[in-house]
Write an enzyme that holds these catalytic residues in place. Structure first.
Site, PDB file in Angstrom:
ATOM      1  N   ILE A  97      43.111 -54.379 -11.814  1.00 24.52           N
ATOM      2  CA  ILE A  97      42.086 -53.568 -12.486  1.00 24.52           C
ATOM      3  C   ILE A  97      41.697 -52.345 -11.646  1.00 24.52           C
ATOM      4  O   ILE A  97      40.682 -51.709 -11.916  1.00 24.52           O
ATOM      5  CB  ILE A  97      40.829 -54.378 -12.860  1.00 24.52           C
ATOM      6  CG1 ILE A  97      40.128 -54.914 -11.612  1.00 24.52           C
ATOM      7  CG2 ILE A  97      41.166 -55.481 -13.848  1.00 24.52           C
ATOM      8  CD1 ILE A  97      38.706 -55.400 -11.890  1.00 24.52           C
ATOM      9  N   SER A  98      42.499 -52.016 -10.656  1.00 26.57           N
ATOM     10  CA  SER A  98      42.192 -50.865  -9.807  1.00 26.57           C
ATOM     11  C   SER A  98      42.634 -49.563 -10.468  1.00 26.57           C
ATOM     12  O   SER A  98      43.806 -49.404 -10.816  1.00 26.57           O
ATOM     13  CB  SER A  98      42.915 -51.007  -8.466  1.00 26.57           C
ATOM     14  OG  SER A  98      43.009 -49.764  -7.803  1.00 26.57           O
ATOM     15  N   PRO A  99      41.723 -48.600 -10.621  1.00 25.01           N
ATOM     16  CA  PRO A  99      42.122 -47.321 -11.219  1.00 25.01           C
ATOM     17  C   PRO A  99      43.116 -46.551 -10.357  1.00 25.01           C
ATOM     18  O   PRO A  99      44.001 -45.874 -10.872  1.00 25.01           O
ATOM     19  CB  PRO A  99      40.799 -46.555 -11.349  1.00 25.01           C
ATOM     20  CG  PRO A  99      39.911 -47.147 -10.302  1.00 25.01           C
ATOM     21  CD  PRO A  99      40.291 -48.593 -10.258  1.00 25.01           C
TER      22      PRO A  99
END
Length: 199
Positions: free
Chosen positions: A11-13
């Site tokens: 879920i890391s941009p």
């Protein structure tokens, strides 16, 4: 032949903004990659960082500007406030671990597909149907979404411990087997130069 341990969060941009450039760089230099999905919030807690929501407002505002700038610079679709963030990273991470163990597909495409689902497609990467779709699009058996859960949980926890031991403190984080460390998708050019022996 160089080897890269790739610590990332589904879920890391910034993992999303890395795209598949790591895979292109590795192929260029004949390097191998071990993918190590982890709980980046737990990593922050163990290495002196804090989750984005708990950071000083000046850091939150800068993060928003920087993410927007980087997505434009890379010409990648990006939603600064996706509908399903934050969400549970574990199901997509376990599925990724199962895919890496099973083989037969493209792990770079899978990592990018999962993060793109969150940051560009308004999908919940904790949802089984979304995970299955990402697996299938990357050439993996979609049933891997529900297999090897115990092993996935154990590996996921171990990846966090290994990240701390390796000196990682964020995602994406790249650790070369010669000890060189690179933090962030904006350091991929430096990784490329390092593997070429120029940096």
């Amino acid at each position: 032949m160089a080897h890269i341990d790739y610590y990332f969060a589904t879920i890391s941009p910034y993992t999303y903004l890395a795209g598949t450039r790591l895979e292109e760089i590795a192929a260029k230099h004949g390097a191998t990659i071990t993918y190590k999905p982890l709980d980046v919030v737990a990593l922050f807690g163990r290495t002196g960082g804090v989750p984005p929501k708990d950071r000083h407002i000046s850091r939150q505002e800068y993060r928003a500007q920087e993410l927007t700038r980087q997505s434009k610079k890379l010409d990648m679709p990006f939603n600064l406030m996706p509908a399903h963030w934050p969400t549970n990273m574990a199901p997509s991470s376990y599925a990724f671990i199962a895919a890496q163990n099973a083989g037969g597909g493209d792990l770079g495409t899978l990592a990018h597909g999962i993060t793109r689902a969150c940051w560009a497609e308004e999908k919940d990467v904790a949802d089984d149907a979304v995970i299955r779709s990402c697996l299938e699009a990357a050439g993996f058996d979609p049933n891997l979404a529900d297999s090897g859960l115990l092993e996935g949980a154990e590996t996921y926890a171990r990846n966090l411990d290994e990240a701390v031991e390796a000196g990682a403190f964020g995602a994406p984080f790249y650790v070369v087997d010669d000890g060189a460390r690179f933090w962030g998708q904006d350091r991929l050019d430096d990784l490329d130069l390092h593997l070429a022996g120029k940096l």
